[in-house]
Design a protein around this motif. Structure first.
Motif, PDB file in Angstrom:
ATOM      1  N   UNK A   1     -23.492 -19.270 -19.415  1.00 31.78           N
ATOM      2  CA  UNK A   1     -24.923 -19.839 -18.554  1.00 31.78           C
ATOM      3  C   UNK A   1     -24.201 -20.937 -17.329  1.00 31.78           C
ATOM      4  N   UNK A   2     -22.638 -21.738 -18.328  1.00 30.83           N
ATOM      5  CA  UNK A   2     -22.133 -23.110 -17.264  1.00 30.83           C
ATOM      6  C   UNK A   2     -20.701 -21.874 -16.650  1.00 30.83           C
ATOM      7  N   UNK A   3     -20.460 -21.428 -17.545  1.00 25.69           N
ATOM      8  CA  UNK A   3     -18.774 -20.372 -17.239  1.00 25.69           C
ATOM      9  C   UNK A   3     -19.105 -20.075 -15.775  1.00 25.69           C
ATOM     10  N   UNK A   4     -20.373 -19.255 -16.362  1.00 30.62           N
ATOM     11  CA  UNK A   4     -20.928 -18.476 -14.898  1.00 30.62           C
ATOM     12  C   UNK A   4     -21.453 -18.965 -13.471  1.00 30.62           C
TER      13      UNK A   4
ATOM     14  N   UNK B   1     -17.342 -27.769 -24.265  1.00 29.95           N
ATOM     15  CA  UNK B   1     -17.485 -28.845 -24.781  1.00 29.95           C
ATOM     16  C   UNK B   1     -19.212 -29.318 -24.228  1.00 29.95           C
ATOM     17  N   UNK B   2     -19.007 -29.155 -23.263  1.00 26.83           N
ATOM     18  CA  UNK B   2     -20.498 -29.411 -22.603  1.00 26.83           C
ATOM     19  C   UNK B   2     -21.173 -28.816 -22.948  1.00 26.83           C
ATOM     20  N   UNK B   3     -21.655 -27.634 -23.391  1.00 23.34           N
ATOM     21  CA  UNK B   3     -22.338 -26.412 -24.015  1.00 23.34           C
ATOM     22  C   UNK B   3     -22.364 -27.318 -25.457  1.00 23.34           C
TER      23      UNK B   3
ATOM     24  N   UNK C   1      -2.895 -33.348 -18.212  1.00 24.14           N
ATOM     25  CA  UNK C   1      -2.987 -33.008 -19.862  1.00 24.14           C
ATOM     26  C   UNK C   1      -3.842 -31.457 -18.489  1.00 24.14           C
ATOM     27  N   UNK C   2      -2.958 -30.800 -19.009  1.00 26.35           N
ATOM     28  CA  UNK C   2      -4.111 -29.580 -18.756  1.00 26.35           C
ATOM     29  C   UNK C   2      -5.003 -28.584 -19.571  1.00 26.35           C
ATOM     30  N   UNK C   3      -5.928 -28.211 -19.364  1.00 26.37           N
ATOM     31  CA  UNK C   3      -6.909 -27.876 -20.296  1.00 26.37           C
ATOM     32  C   UNK C   3      -7.389 -27.079 -19.774  1.00 26.37           C
ATOM     33  N   UNK C   4      -8.121 -26.016 -20.739  1.00 26.39           N
ATOM     34  CA  UNK C   4      -8.107 -24.303 -20.923  1.00 26.39           C
ATOM     35  C   UNK C   4      -9.547 -25.210 -20.305  1.00 26.39           C
ATOM     36  N   UNK C   5     -10.701 -24.444 -18.922  1.00 29.67           N
ATOM     37  CA  UNK C   5     -11.753 -24.501 -18.479  1.00 29.67           C
ATOM     38  C   UNK C   5     -12.717 -23.956 -19.674  1.00 29.67           C
ATOM     39  N   UNK C   6     -12.392 -23.014 -20.129  1.00 36.02           N
ATOM     40  CA  UNK C   6     -12.834 -22.503 -21.239  1.00 36.02           C
ATOM     41  C   UNK C   6     -13.616 -23.522 -22.073  1.00 36.02           C
TER      42      UNK C   6
ATOM     43  N   UNK D   1      -7.537 -26.110 -15.618  1.00 35.72           N
ATOM     44  CA  UNK D   1      -8.068 -27.828 -15.139  1.00 35.72           C
ATOM     45  C   UNK D   1      -7.173 -29.170 -15.896  1.00 35.72           C
ATOM     46  N   UNK D   2      -7.195 -29.848 -14.953  1.00 35.29           N
ATOM     47  CA  UNK D   2      -6.119 -31.134 -15.617  1.00 35.29           C
ATOM     48  C   UNK D   2      -7.324 -32.128 -15.868  1.00 35.29           C
ATOM     49  N   UNK D   3      -6.567 -32.820 -17.111  1.00 35.60           N
ATOM     50  CA  UNK D   3      -8.011 -34.020 -16.933  1.00 35.60           C
ATOM     51  C   UNK D   3      -6.179 -35.446 -17.377  1.00 35.60           C
ATOM     52  N   UNK D   4      -6.012 -36.201 -17.116  1.00 38.18           N
ATOM     53  CA  UNK D   4      -5.505 -37.430 -17.137  1.00 38.18           C
ATOM     54  C   UNK D   4      -4.373 -36.581 -17.408  1.00 38.18           C
TER      55      UNK D   4
END
Length: 71
Positions: free
Chosen positions: A55-58, A16-18, A6-11, A1-4
């Motif tokens: 759950x979010x990862x699934x 963070x959302x969890x 910068x590659x950030x691990x999806x986990x 995943x890319x934010x601005x």
């Protein structure tokens, strides 16, 4: 995943959302009698966080059931 750029691990994003969802749900869940009878309230919070993260990862994976068995 890319934010601005910068590659950030999806986990990390899903964790963070969890944690935000856990923080938001914590006062609601602690009003239930289930949290009063639990042995350790902190373990209850960690379990809620882990279930939300899983759950979010699934859901992000796009499939809830595996199509074949892993080899």
């Amino acid at each position: 995943m890319q934010i601005f750029g910068v590659y950030v691990p999806a986990a990390l994003c899903w964790a963070s959302l969890a944690i935000l969802l856990t923080y938001w749900l914590r006062p609601l869940l602690h009003r239930l009698p289930l949290s009063r009878i639990s042995w350790r309230p902190a373990l209850f919070d960690i379990a809620v966080f882990m279930l939300l993260w899983w759950g979010l990862a699934r859901l992000a994976d796009g499939r809830l059931l595996p199509t074949r068995f892993p080899v």
